[in-house]
Design a protein around this motif. Sequence first.
Motif, PDB file in Angstrom:
ATOM      1  N   LEU A 151       0.835  -1.207   0.000  1.00 22.16           N
ATOM      2  CA  LEU A 151       0.000   0.000   0.000  1.00 22.16           C
ATOM      3  C   LEU A 151       0.869   1.256   0.000  1.00 22.16           C
ATOM      4  O   LEU A 151       0.602   2.207  -0.736  1.00 22.16           O
ATOM      5  N   GLN A 152       1.909   1.239   0.802  1.00 23.25           N
ATOM      6  CA  GLN A 152       2.805   2.392   0.897  1.00 23.25           C
ATOM      7  C   GLN A 152       3.393   2.761  -0.469  1.00 23.25           C
ATOM      8  O   GLN A 152       3.408   3.931  -0.863  1.00 23.25           O
ATOM      9  N   GLU A 153       3.834   1.735  -1.190  1.00 24.88           N
ATOM     10  CA  GLU A 153       4.464   1.976  -2.492  1.00 24.88           C
ATOM     11  C   GLU A 153       3.472   2.639  -3.465  1.00 24.88           C
ATOM     12  O   GLU A 153       3.785   3.636  -4.117  1.00 24.88           O
ATOM     13  N   HIS A 154       2.267   2.086  -3.542  1.00 16.10           N
ATOM     14  CA  HIS A 154       1.277   2.653  -4.471  1.00 16.10           C
ATOM     15  C   HIS A 154       0.772   4.019  -3.990  1.00 16.10           C
ATOM     16  O   HIS A 154       0.473   4.892  -4.798  1.00 16.10           O
ATOM     17  N   TRP A 155       0.687   4.173  -2.684  1.00 15.19           N
ATOM     18  CA  TRP A 155       0.258   5.467  -2.124  1.00 15.19           C
ATOM     19  C   TRP A 155       1.264   6.556  -2.483  1.00 15.19           C
ATOM     20  O   TRP A 155       0.876   7.668  -2.882  1.00 15.19           O
ATOM     21  N   ASN A 156       2.573   6.214  -2.358  1.00 18.34           N
ATOM     22  CA  ASN A 156       3.606   7.183  -2.756  1.00 18.34           C
ATOM     23  C   ASN A 156       3.411   7.592  -4.217  1.00 18.34           C
ATOM     24  O   ASN A 156       3.514   8.769  -4.563  1.00 18.34           O
ATOM     25  N   ASN A 157       3.147   6.600  -5.068  1.00 16.59           N
ATOM     26  CA  ASN A 157       2.895   6.916  -6.482  1.00 16.59           C
ATOM     27  C   ASN A 157       1.669   7.807  -6.631  1.00 16.59           C
ATOM     28  O   ASN A 157       1.643   8.712  -7.467  1.00 16.59           O
ATOM     29  N   GLY A 158       0.675   7.534  -5.804  1.00 20.72           N
ATOM     30  CA  GLY A 158      -0.566   8.320  -5.862  1.00 20.72           C
ATOM     31  C   GLY A 158      -0.325   9.778  -5.488  1.00 20.72           C
ATOM     32  O   GLY A 158      -0.881  10.694  -6.100  1.00 20.72           O
ATOM     33  N   ILE A 159       0.519   9.987  -4.480  1.00 22.29           N
ATOM     34  CA  ILE A 159       0.838  11.371  -4.093  1.00 22.29           C
ATOM     35  C   ILE A 159       1.521  12.087  -5.248  1.00 22.29           C
ATOM     36  O   ILE A 159       1.199  13.232  -5.579  1.00 22.29           O
ATOM     37  N   SER A 160       2.454  11.393  -5.904  1.00 18.69           N
ATOM     38  CA  SER A 160       3.204  12.064  -6.973  1.00 18.69           C
ATOM     39  C   SER A 160       2.345  12.337  -8.210  1.00 18.69           C
ATOM     40  O   SER A 160       2.747  13.086  -9.095  1.00 18.69           O
ATOM     41  N   LEU A 161       1.142  11.724  -8.270  1.00 19.78           N
ATOM     42  CA  LEU A 161       0.215  12.034  -9.369  1.00 19.78           C
ATOM     43  C   LEU A 161      -0.521  13.355  -9.126  1.00 19.78           C
ATOM     44  O   LEU A 161      -1.234  13.839  -9.991  1.00 19.78           O
ATOM     45  N   HIS A 162      -0.365  13.885  -7.910  1.00 18.18           N
ATOM     46  CA  HIS A 162      -1.089  15.106  -7.542  1.00 18.18           C
ATOM     47  C   HIS A 162      -0.156  16.301  -7.457  1.00 18.18           C
ATOM     48  O   HIS A 162       1.042  16.152  -7.259  1.00 18.18           O
ATOM     49  N   GLU A 163      -0.742  17.469  -7.582  1.00 15.40           N
ATOM     50  CA  GLU A 163      -0.009  18.690  -7.275  1.00 15.40           C
ATOM     51  C   GLU A 163      -0.921  19.605  -6.469  1.00 15.40           C
ATOM     52  O   GLU A 163      -2.145  19.573  -6.621  1.00 15.40           O
ATOM     53  N   LEU A 164      -0.299  20.388  -5.617  1.00 17.54           N
ATOM     54  CA  LEU A 164      -1.077  21.308  -4.798  1.00 17.54           C
ATOM     55  C   LEU A 164      -1.372  22.559  -5.596  1.00 17.54           C
ATOM     56  O   LEU A 164      -0.472  23.154  -6.192  1.00 17.54           O
ATOM     57  N   ARG A 165      -2.637  22.925  -5.612  1.00 17.37           N
ATOM     58  CA  ARG A 165      -3.035  24.144  -6.322  1.00 17.37           C
ATOM     59  C   ARG A 165      -3.976  24.961  -5.447  1.00 17.37           C
ATOM     60  O   ARG A 165      -4.689  24.414  -4.604  1.00 17.37           O
ATOM     61  N   PHE A 166      -3.967  26.256  -5.718  1.00 15.13           N
ATOM     62  CA  PHE A 166      -4.897  27.155  -5.037  1.00 15.13           C
ATOM     63  C   PHE A 166      -6.165  27.196  -5.869  1.00 15.13           C
ATOM     64  O   PHE A 166      -6.135  27.542  -7.045  1.00 15.13           O
ATOM     65  N   ASP A 167      -7.269  26.783  -5.272  1.00 20.91           N
ATOM     66  CA  ASP A 167      -8.502  26.659  -6.030  1.00 20.91           C
ATOM     67  C   ASP A 167      -9.673  27.084  -5.149  1.00 20.91           C
ATOM     68  O   ASP A 167      -9.881  26.521  -4.076  1.00 20.91           O
ATOM     69  N   ALA A 168     -10.414  28.083  -5.608  1.00 17.71           N
ATOM     70  CA  ALA A 168     -11.602  28.576  -4.889  1.00 17.71           C
ATOM     71  C   ALA A 168     -11.308  28.877  -3.419  1.00 17.71           C
ATOM     72  O   ALA A 168     -12.056  28.488  -2.522  1.00 17.71           O
TER      73      ALA A 168
END
Length: 208
Positions: free
Chosen positions: A111-128
């Motif tokens: 789970l940790q390995e795939h979760w790390n990959n999942g985090i790297s699929l995201h970026e933090l953005r300012f939205d609303a």
Amino acid sequence: MATEFQVIERRFAPRDIIGGDAALDFINTVNGRDQTPSDWLDSYTRLLEWAELVHLLPKKARGVLGRKVQNEPAAAAAALARAKLLREALFALVTGLIAGKAPPKNALAVLQEHWNNGISLHELRFDAGRVVPLLRNDAIEFDSIAALVAYRMVEYVLPLPTDRLRLCAGTNCAWVFIDSSKAGRRRWCDMAVCGNAAKSRRFQARAN
Ligand SMILES: [Zn+2]
């Protein structure tokens, strides 16, 4: 952990989505772990079909992956196998939590390995007015579906009270779900399928 089940060819339907979160619905792509398990992910294309049904990926990303499967079938099959290892790790993890037991170490590692990959699929953005993690448009690859499942598990399912995680009480089911009922007494994945004692009706309901 068993990862090889009888694989059947079958289209996913909205009635298959009962888990309360896509991460649990992913576990439920194997039916009947307690008796005669059948694996409903017969191809990477089927995994994409499932991801579409649970709205895991934006439409554009599904199109990209759909074309990529045609060009790189071996890589898609390898990613499907990795996703199934995650699926069994999640089943072990969730049923462990339901039983009040520490999850197997290797399940957490997967789970940790795939979760790390999942985090790297995201970026933090300012939205609303808020800073939120949003899916990057440029990072989608075959393993992204498993990564997003793991991400959802850690971000949305594991923070829930564990006494709201359930294993269906029906026979030949073993689906998992979040009990979000007010009374907290939901026992069945679906009253019409497992709540009904007639086993023959269950098979009819799930056969196609
Ligand atoms: Zn059930």
